[in-house]
Design an enzyme around this catalytic site. Structure first.
Site, PDB file in Angstrom:
ATOM      1  N   TYR A  95      40.051  39.345  53.551  1.00 52.55           N
ATOM      2  CA  TYR A  95      39.923  40.508  52.527  1.00 52.55           C
ATOM      3  C   TYR A  95      40.789  41.700  52.927  1.00 52.55           C
ATOM      4  O   TYR A  95      41.437  42.390  51.792  1.00 52.55           O
ATOM      5  CB  TYR A  95      38.342  40.778  52.413  1.00 52.55           C
ATOM      6  CG  TYR A  95      37.537  40.089  51.739  1.00 52.55           C
ATOM      7  CD1 TYR A  95      37.613  40.438  50.269  1.00 52.55           C
ATOM      8  CD2 TYR A  95      36.692  39.264  52.169  1.00 52.55           C
ATOM      9  CE1 TYR A  95      37.006  39.560  49.352  1.00 52.55           C
ATOM     10  CE2 TYR A  95      36.214  38.269  51.268  1.00 52.55           C
ATOM     11  CZ  TYR A  95      36.233  38.688  49.772  1.00 52.55           C
ATOM     12  OH  TYR A  95      35.398  38.020  48.936  1.00 52.55           O
ATOM     13  N   HIS A 134      31.600  40.747  39.436  1.00 47.63           N
ATOM     14  CA  HIS A 134      31.858  40.091  40.702  1.00 47.63           C
ATOM     15  C   HIS A 134      32.132  41.251  41.857  1.00 47.63           C
ATOM     16  O   HIS A 134      32.520  41.050  42.811  1.00 47.63           O
ATOM     17  CB  HIS A 134      33.171  39.122  40.741  1.00 47.63           C
ATOM     18  CG  HIS A 134      32.595  37.778  40.104  1.00 47.63           C
ATOM     19  ND1 HIS A 134      33.867  36.885  39.759  1.00 47.63           N
ATOM     20  CD2 HIS A 134      31.685  37.285  39.588  1.00 47.63           C
ATOM     21  CE1 HIS A 134      33.146  35.888  39.330  1.00 47.63           C
ATOM     22  NE2 HIS A 134      31.958  35.978  39.206  1.00 47.63           N
ATOM     23  N   GLY A 147      43.328  35.030  31.027  1.00 48.09           N
ATOM     24  CA  GLY A 147      43.360  34.362  32.242  1.00 48.09           C
ATOM     25  C   GLY A 147      42.091  33.962  33.091  1.00 48.09           C
ATOM     26  O   GLY A 147      41.812  34.392  34.155  1.00 48.09           O
ATOM     27  N   SER A 182      39.946  30.504  34.287  1.00 47.33           N
ATOM     28  CA  SER A 182      39.975  28.974  34.430  1.00 47.33           C
ATOM     29  C   SER A 182      38.592  28.610  33.697  1.00 47.33           C
ATOM     30  O   SER A 182      38.449  27.254  33.537  1.00 47.33           O
ATOM     31  CB  SER A 182      39.778  28.429  35.706  1.00 47.33           C
ATOM     32  OG  SER A 182      38.924  28.976  36.446  1.00 47.33           O
ATOM     33  N   ILE A 221      47.809  30.488  30.216  1.00 42.90           N
ATOM     34  CA  ILE A 221      48.954  29.511  30.220  1.00 42.90           C
ATOM     35  C   ILE A 221      48.607  28.054  30.505  1.00 42.90           C
ATOM     36  O   ILE A 221      49.652  27.236  30.290  1.00 42.90           O
ATOM     37  CB  ILE A 221      49.639  29.868  31.674  1.00 42.90           C
ATOM     38  CG1 ILE A 221      48.710  29.620  32.895  1.00 42.90           C
ATOM     39  CG2 ILE A 221      50.383  31.246  31.884  1.00 42.90           C
ATOM     40  CD1 ILE A 221      49.523  29.852  34.132  1.00 42.90           C
ATOM     41  N   ALA A 246      49.701  36.207  29.725  1.00 37.77           N
ATOM     42  CA  ALA A 246      48.713  37.474  29.300  1.00 37.77           C
ATOM     43  C   ALA A 246      49.677  38.704  29.159  1.00 37.77           C
ATOM     44  O   ALA A 246      49.667  39.356  28.169  1.00 37.77           O
ATOM     45  CB  ALA A 246      47.726  37.667  30.187  1.00 37.77           C
TER      46      ALA A 246
HETATM   47  P1  OAD Z   1      40.947  31.291  38.603  1.00 39.01           P
HETATM   48  O1  OAD Z   1      42.073  31.268  39.616  1.00 39.01           O
HETATM   49  O2  OAD Z   1      40.032  30.222  38.629  1.00 39.01           O
HETATM   50  O3  OAD Z   1      41.658  31.033  37.167  1.00 39.01           O
HETATM   51  C1  OAD Z   1      42.968  31.361  36.842  1.00 39.01           C
HETATM   52  C2  OAD Z   1      43.088  31.228  35.364  1.00 39.01           C
HETATM   53  O4  OAD Z   1      44.377  32.131  34.803  1.00 39.01           O
HETATM   54  C3  OAD Z   1      43.711  29.785  35.176  1.00 39.01           C
HETATM   55  O5  OAD Z   1      43.011  29.205  34.120  1.00 39.01           O
HETATM   56  C4  OAD Z   1      45.468  29.984  35.100  1.00 39.01           C
HETATM   57  O6  OAD Z   1      45.713  29.032  33.977  1.00 39.01           O
HETATM   58  C5  OAD Z   1      45.327  31.076  34.194  1.00 39.01           C
HETATM   59  N1  OAD Z   1      46.483  32.083  34.283  1.00 39.01           N
HETATM   60  C6  OAD Z   1      47.384  32.244  35.495  1.00 39.01           C
HETATM   61  N2  OAD Z   1      48.449  32.979  35.143  1.00 39.01           N
HETATM   62  C7  OAD Z   1      48.041  33.394  34.108  1.00 39.01           C
HETATM   63  C8  OAD Z   1      48.795  34.479  33.198  1.00 39.01           C
HETATM   64  N3  OAD Z   1      50.028  35.047  33.641  1.00 39.01           N
HETATM   65  N4  OAD Z   1      48.301  34.677  31.994  1.00 39.01           N
HETATM   66  C9  OAD Z   1      47.310  33.945  31.608  1.00 39.01           C
HETATM   67  N5  OAD Z   1      46.617  33.111  32.357  1.00 39.01           N
HETATM   68  C10 OAD Z   1      47.011  32.966  33.498  1.00 39.01           C
HETATM   69  O7  OAD Z   1      40.360  32.735  38.253  1.00 39.01           O
HETATM   70  P2  OAD Z   1      39.034  33.094  37.670  1.00 39.01           P
HETATM   71  O8  OAD Z   1      38.676  32.279  36.315  1.00 39.01           O
HETATM   72  O9  OAD Z   1      39.031  34.630  37.492  1.00 39.01           O
HETATM   73  O10 OAD Z   1      34.958  34.757  42.047  1.00 39.01           O
HETATM   74  O11 OAD Z   1      37.967  32.561  38.663  1.00 39.01           O
HETATM   75  C11 OAD Z   1      36.570  33.009  38.518  1.00 39.01           C
HETATM   76  C12 OAD Z   1      36.138  33.271  39.754  1.00 39.01           C
HETATM   77  O12 OAD Z   1      36.307  32.361  40.990  1.00 39.01           O
HETATM   78  C13 OAD Z   1      36.660  34.480  40.559  1.00 39.01           C
HETATM   79  O13 OAD Z   1      36.222  35.913  40.080  1.00 39.01           O
HETATM   80  C14 OAD Z   1      36.480  34.336  41.957  1.00 39.01           C
HETATM   81  C15 OAD Z   1      36.681  32.801  41.959  1.00 39.01           C
HETATM   82  O14 OAD Z   1      36.019  32.320  43.201  1.00 39.01           O
HETATM   83  C16 OAD Z   1      34.393  35.193  43.365  1.00 39.01           C
HETATM   84  O15 OAD Z   1      35.206  35.650  44.074  1.00 39.01           O
HETATM   85  C17 OAD Z   1      32.884  35.008  43.516  1.00 39.01           C
END
Ligand code: OAD
Length: 242
Positions: free
Chosen positions: A66, A118, A185, A187, A212, A229
């Site tokens: 962290y 979160h 952005g 997943s 993406i 984005a």
């Molecule tokens: P992820 O890391 O799972 O996913 C990131 C997403 O962003 C993926 O679908 C990529 O394809 C997309 N991506 C990457 N670069 C991009 C860009 N420049 N423009 C648009 N899209 C892009 O992140 P989250 O979905 O936020 O939770 O993950 C959800 C949660 O899982 C997080 O908040 C965290 C994690 O564990 C906790 O810490 C509780």
């Protein structure tokens, strides 16, 4: 893949547009995302560190991770995607922003009151008593509670933990009101956030996804815009003003 024009059309007609963002929106600000190569820190997987169990077993390593993220984020700047959302909020185009991100970049871009599902990387809470506090510089040693001396932990949601219930209640009010949601952005793999867009869709709202790559949401989204984005949002903004 649908076009920016179709997206703009939805935005023009929406009376209550909300947005849901994930780590991908901060990727162009150089904040690492959670999954794939990006989610690795030393030999650790981000998803194995963000758990109550990891903290119980090895608080030093979790805090070290962290502190590394705090230091990294302190040197990052909001990108055009954060700035566009803040501008839309300011102009009344965007009613509410819900984010899974703990990096504070939406705030720094000028978003007034994002719903942080979160938590926030700069907030701390006691593992024993009810103490809560915040810091503005990265942690340098294991932080202790000023009231009871127990270990402090980051006030973020870890895997296996519930979301803050007050925030969640607010989120559901907004999901019920929205007639369009822009999902940027994420997943769409982590619950309950992954199902937020479905709540909007269930009562007739539309889903615009910006990513993406393809996600589990893509198949049911009304619009899927493939790309970064930080590039797509300013383009949408430009078209919106034509
Ligand atoms: P992820 O890391 O799972 O996913 C990131 C997403 O962003 C993926 O679908 C990529 O394809 C997309 N991506 C990457 N670069 C991009 C860009 N420049 N423009 C648009 N899209 C892009 O992140 P989250 O979905 O936020 O939770 O993950 C959800 C949660 O899982 C997080 O908040 C965290 C994690 O564990 C906790 O810490 C509780």
């Amino acid at each position: 893949m649908e076009s920016i024009e179709e997206c703009v059309n939805i935005l023009h007609n929406a009376e209550y547009l909300i947005a849901l963002t994930g780590a991908g929106i901060s990727q162009e600000s150089n904040v690492p995302t959670f999954r794939g190569q990006d989610g690795l820190w030393r030999q650790y997987n981000a998803m194995e560190l963000a758990t109550p169990n990891a903290f119980r077993q090895n608080p030093e390593i979790v805090w070290e991770w962290y502190a590394w993220r705090q230091g990294l984020i302190a040197n990052c700047e909001p990108n055009p995607a954060h700035l566009t959302l803040a501008k839309w909020e300011n102009e009344g185009i965007l009613k509410v922003l819900i984010t899974q991100n703990v990096d504070g970049l939406h705030h720094r871009a000028g978003s007034k009151n994002p719903l942080l599902v979160h938590g926030n990387l700069w907030d701390l809470k006691c593992t024993h008593c009810g103490y809560r506090g915040s810091i503005s510089t990265p942690v340098t040693r294991l932080p202790r509670c000023p009231e009871c001396q127990a270990l402090l932990r980051p006030d973020v949601v870890w895997f296996g933990e519930g979301l803050p219930s007050k925030v969640l209640d607010q989120v559901f009010v907004e999901l019920e009101r929205a007639d369009a949601i822009m999902v940027i952005g994420t997943s769409a793999m982590v619950q309950p956030s992954a199902s937020f867009p479905l709540v909007v869709q269930r009562h007739g709202g539309q889903i615009i996804e910006v990513n993406i790559e393809v996600t589990p949401l893509t198949a049911i989204a009304d619009i899927h815009l493939r790309g970064k984005a930080g590039e797509l949002l300013p383009q949408i903004d430009k078209q919106l003003r034509h």
